[in-house]
Design a protein around this motif. Structure first.
Motif: not given
Lengths: 669, 263
Positions: B59-67, B26-31
């Motif tokens: 949508e995974a880009l939003r995980q970076y924004l969430g930081m 699943r796509s996610r923020r890359a570790d």
């Protein structure tokens, strides 16, 4: 002379009370809008007070009688005082009635006074120590004052001295009872409490004595702010609820986190919210503090952040969401809702879930289970059981919801036992297998409403593709979430806990069991089955059908103590002085039982984590399997020594597959 | 381009890719990229620009924004594009003192070449396997490089430079859902260079590499601890200090043949 002064005093006290009430109501209205039925609520209030609230208070018979006399006497007296002394109705009957009510109130107040001589630690001191004296003074003063009106004493008896003493008594009594009621004195609980009952956020709780409303409420994920940051972010009737607190400390006495020395005390938390809504610091709080946190260092107001101002984050993360506080609260305050609301802000807006929280949430997002296991391995525990999968059969009688326990070697033993029972009862059942996802329970209770809603919506979508009559699960957390929390998102199902369902099977004769052969048994009620869903009886009936006489623990049934495994508490892992499961195991040891029967994978894990020597932990399904009478099997072939779940249905596939499965599940082959 | 001396503000560009979860893809923020962003966000006085070359709709880009990033710049690129030229263009137009990347992407070619190609084009130094940035100033950055078994090597590198962040860098902060939803994804205009070399490749799912079985001989906890922490004894190896590139290549080739990797 004193009569005219009296009317003026009563008038002033009532006027001040009204002004205070308006001011107080404006404090509550700082909260967010939440429409309620104003008239309907007020009409239902007396019933809610006399039935639902009294039901909780009456668990302590002495206190209940005390309160009936004092509060009943006071309310009746207040009405009669207005009639007799303010409007000066010249009626002997009314005056005699007032004598009777003040006398009743006085009698009650004596018992309040006696309780305060050596009060238990859960009770708040401070102004609360003054209250019984105020009650006595109020009742006594008006009793004496009414004697002339009742024709017992002549007007003006006692002379100036008595008049001065009575005036002082009335000022004190009415100051506490009328003025104090709306200006923040101990009597505030009557005023705020009555309105709280009328405008309760969970009106369903009061439906005909069986009402229950325990599912968390969803939030709009597109809102400008998610969760509660400041006191003013609560709904207005939540603020009103906090203000109703009577500081009796029953929640404190029931809270497992408080007992374990973790920095949480439900009573203090509610009082901190009251400080927040009115503004100020906690320096005047006169009850037990959060363990390890001195009083007087926290403060805030309705529009400043709660965390690091009014409370520390650890306080919020200590809660196991066991609902013991809510169950005990005579004022029907919803502590758990408030805690989860504040957690939501920390997780969704701040990204501040402590310890393993972020890892678990990331796992849930990426793999649909909290452990981060490969979703495809969800059914490995059943490799040799040939369980029908819904994707193949499409229709079934019973959908067996496995839950994340499927990844846990200990819980796999429970699951395998349950499957064996289903097969023995010839139930038509199926599983979702890899289509199943975590129910979202942990995510939601860690404040991650977004992940909860995502998991829930995807589960609902999956479930909508298949036909089934009911869902049965061995996990009370999944049970609660599927039953009570999916509805708001469009998923309505008939869900049963496995003990309820097994009890049906045993009572109807579909399952035949012999007598239990092991040692004595006590039963630990899971919070999410008992307090959340009111199921106390089915597990006990099942145990009785095995011929077991349950050795009840001191805290059992609705007063069962949490194992420490709920609400993500093992994940956030806030340190305390001792561990909650150790305390619970001490409860079990005190019964002398050799086996603790459980019905929840969390409880199993938490209680089995207690160091030996301790009683054995067995799921009720495991106890049943051990006593199962397999009717169809010829007596000669009965596999007694072998525990690797040999099925009567498919004896062929077994040999090779069972070895593999046994290796995986850690069972002896 | 002049690196800022004793800079009051430090321009840091973080290159972010979309990762893939090892269990579910699943796509996610890359570790490693998330660790690079974490490092950038925790540098004092850093002005952080985050750039993604790829699909702006992921949508995974939003995980970076969430930081805690207020915005993220996206250079829209199709899957088959070579992202090096467009990133070089971007970095020339938006000068940065530090460019942080992960070691290698979690999907696609995953060759780990991007930081080197970028550095080559820009003429900057590149440091692989960075675990921490200790200080930046006076045209130099002091960094710690991660070596096996928790060892670190202190390096000084002249600015501007490209740093590849290693797995050993501090864990990234939790991504907050609400911040991720509210953060802005700014789509820039960008030229697309098709990766002509790649067009000829055939792509197939990777085979699982055979793993040498690890036989645990240790009998006691102390032995196991030793086995886990001790340096590999490395018998049979030799240290070669090659005089020329050819000599070094020769030695590597010889070893690969001996090991049976090349036939």
């Amino acid at each position: 002379m004193i009569t005219s002064l009296l009317s003026v005093l009563i008038f002033i006290a009532l006027a001040l009370a009204v002004i205070g009430a308006v001011r107080r109501a404006r404090l509550w209205r700082q909260g967010q809008a939440n429409p309620v039925d104003i008239i309907g609520g007020l009409l239902k209030m007396p019933r809610r007070y006399l039935v639902d609230l009294h039901h909780v208070v009456a668990r302590d018979k002495a206190m209940s009688n005390t309160h009936v006399a004092t509060a009943g006497g006071f309310v009746a007296s207040a009405v009669l005082i207005v009639l007799v002394h303010l409007f000066e109705l010249d009626s002997r009957i009314l005056a005699w009635a007032l004598l009777l009510t003040t006398a009743t109130m006085f009698t009650g107040a004596i018992f309040v006074y006696r309780r305060r001589i050596d009060p238990p630690s859960r009770l708040s001191k401070g102004p609360w120590m003054r209250l019984p004296k105020s009650l006595l003074v109020f009742a006594a003063s008006f009793f004496v004052l009414t004697l002339p009106a009742a024709g017992i004493l002549p007007e003006g008896a006692g002379g100036w001295l008595l008049a001065v003493v009575l005036t002082a008594g009335i000022v004190w009594g009415m100051g506490e009872m009328f003025f104090g009621m709306t200006w923040g004195g101990p009597m505030k609980h009557a005023f705020a409490g009555a309105l709280h009952l009328a405008f309760h956020r969970r009106a369903e709780r009061f439906e005909d004595g069986v009402g229950r409303s325990t599912g968390l409420k969803a939030i709009d994920l597109t809102a400008a702010k998610l969760g509660v940051e400041k006191p003013a972010d609560f709904k207005w009737n939540q603020l009103l609820g906090f203000d109703a607190c009577v500081q009796c400390g029953r929640c404190e006495a029931a809270c497992p986190a408080f007992a374990a020395g973790q920095p949480l005390n439900p009573k203090k938390l509610i009082q901190d919210m009251v400080v927040g809504l009115a503004g100020g610091t906690d320096v005047n709080y006169a009850g037990s503090p959060y363990p390890g946190k001195p009083i007087g260092e926290h403060g805030g107001n309705a529009h400043s952040p709660i965390v690091k101002g009014l409370v520390d984050a650890e306080t919020l993360w200590s809660c196991t969401t066991c609902r013991a506080c809510v169950e005990e609260c005579p004022m029907m305050i919803e502590h758990v809702d408030a805690i989860v609301d504040m957690r939501r802000f920390l997780t969704l807006e701040k990204g501040a879930t402590p310890n393993k929280g972020p890892e678990v949430l990331e796992n849930l997002i990426a793999t649909d289970n909290p452990g981060g296991f490969e979703p495809g391995s969800r059914m490995h525990w059943a490799a040799d059981l040939s369980i029908p999968v819904l994707a193949d059969v499409k229709q079934t009688e019973v959908l067996f919801w496995v839950g994340d326990g499927g990844f846990d070697m200990r819980n796999q033993r429970t699951l395998r036992s349950f499957v064996k029972l289903l097969k023995a009862a010839k139930v038509q059942f199926a599983v979702l297998a890899h289509e199943e996802r975590d129910s979202g329970d942990v995510a939601r209770r860690l404040g991650d409403e977004a992940t909860f809603q995502q998991l829930a919506k995807r589960n609902i979508k999956t479930l909508s593709q298949y036909g089934f009559k009911r869902i049965v699960t061995c996990d009370p957390h999944s049970f609660h979430v599927l039953k009570n929390e999916y509805g708001e998102l469009g998923g309505h199902y008939e869900v049963l806990h496995h003990t309820t369902y097994l009890n049906e099977l045993v009572q109807s004769g579909a399952l035949q069991v012999s007598k239990h052969q092991g040692g004595s048994v006590t039963y630990h009620d899971p919070c999410y089955l008992g307090r959340y869903n009111g199921e106390y009886e089915a597990p006990r009936e099942l145990l009785r059908s095995l011929g077991i006489e349950v050795k009840e623990m001191e805290r059992s049934g609705f007063r069962s103590r949490c194992c420490g495994g709920g609400g993500g508490a093992p994940i956030t892992d806030i340190p305390g002085k001792q561990r909650i499961p150790d305390m619970r195991m001490d409860d079990a040891r005190a019964t002398g039982a050799e086996i603790v029967a459980v019905g929840c994978p969390q409880c199993t894990a938490m209680l089995e984590g207690v160091v030996e020597p301790r009683p054995e932990i067995k799921d009720i399904a495991e106890l049943l399997v051990a006593a199962l009478v397999e009717v169809d099997e010829p007596a000669g072939q009965k596999s007694t020594g072998q525990k690797a779940a040999v099925q009567t249905a498919e004896p062929v596939k077994m040999a090779a597959a069972s070895k593999a499965a046994a290796a995986k599940t850690g069972e002896p082959a | 381009m002049q690196p800022e001396m004793q800079s009051s503000e430090l321009n840091v560009s973080v290159l972010l890719s979309v990762g893939a979860h090892p269990k579910t893809a699943r796509s996610r923020r890359a570790d490693q990229d998330a660790k690079a962003l974490e490092l950038a966000l925790s540098l004092p006085k850093a002005r952080v620009a985050a750039i993604h070359a790829g699909d702006a709709g992921d949508e995974a880009l939003r995980q970076y924004l969430g930081m805690g990033l207020p915005a993220l710049q996206v250079l829209p690129q199709p899957k088959e594009a070579d992202v090096v030229p467009v990133l070089v263009d971007y970095l020339r137009q938006h000068p940065a003192t530090l460019v942080l990347t992960g070691g290698k992407a979690e999907q696609g070619e995953s060759s780990g070449m991007l930081p080197y190609l970028l550095a080559q084009e820009l003429g900057w130094p590149v440091v692989p396997r960075v675990a921490a940035v200790e200080s930046v100033g006076n045209g130099k950055a002091a960094v710690l490089q991660a070596l096996p078994r928790g060892q670190r090597r202190a390096l000084t590198v002249s600015l501007p430079c490209v740093l590849c962040i290693d797995e050993a860098a501090p864990a990234p902060r939790q991504s907050a859902f609400a911040l991720g939803q509210r953060g802005k994804i700014e789509v820039l205009s960008a030229a697309v260079t098709t990766d002509s070399e790649r067009a000829d490749w055939t792509v197939q799912p990777a085979r699982k590499r055979p793993k040498r079985l690890k036989v645990v001989k240790a009998k006691t906890a102390a032995d196991r601890f030793k086995a886990a922490t001790a340096k590999a004894s490395g018998d049979g190896g030799q240290v070669i200090v090659p005089k020329t590139v050819e000599e070094g290549a020769e030695a590597i080739l010889k070893m690969l043949k001996e090991e049976g990797v090349l036939r």
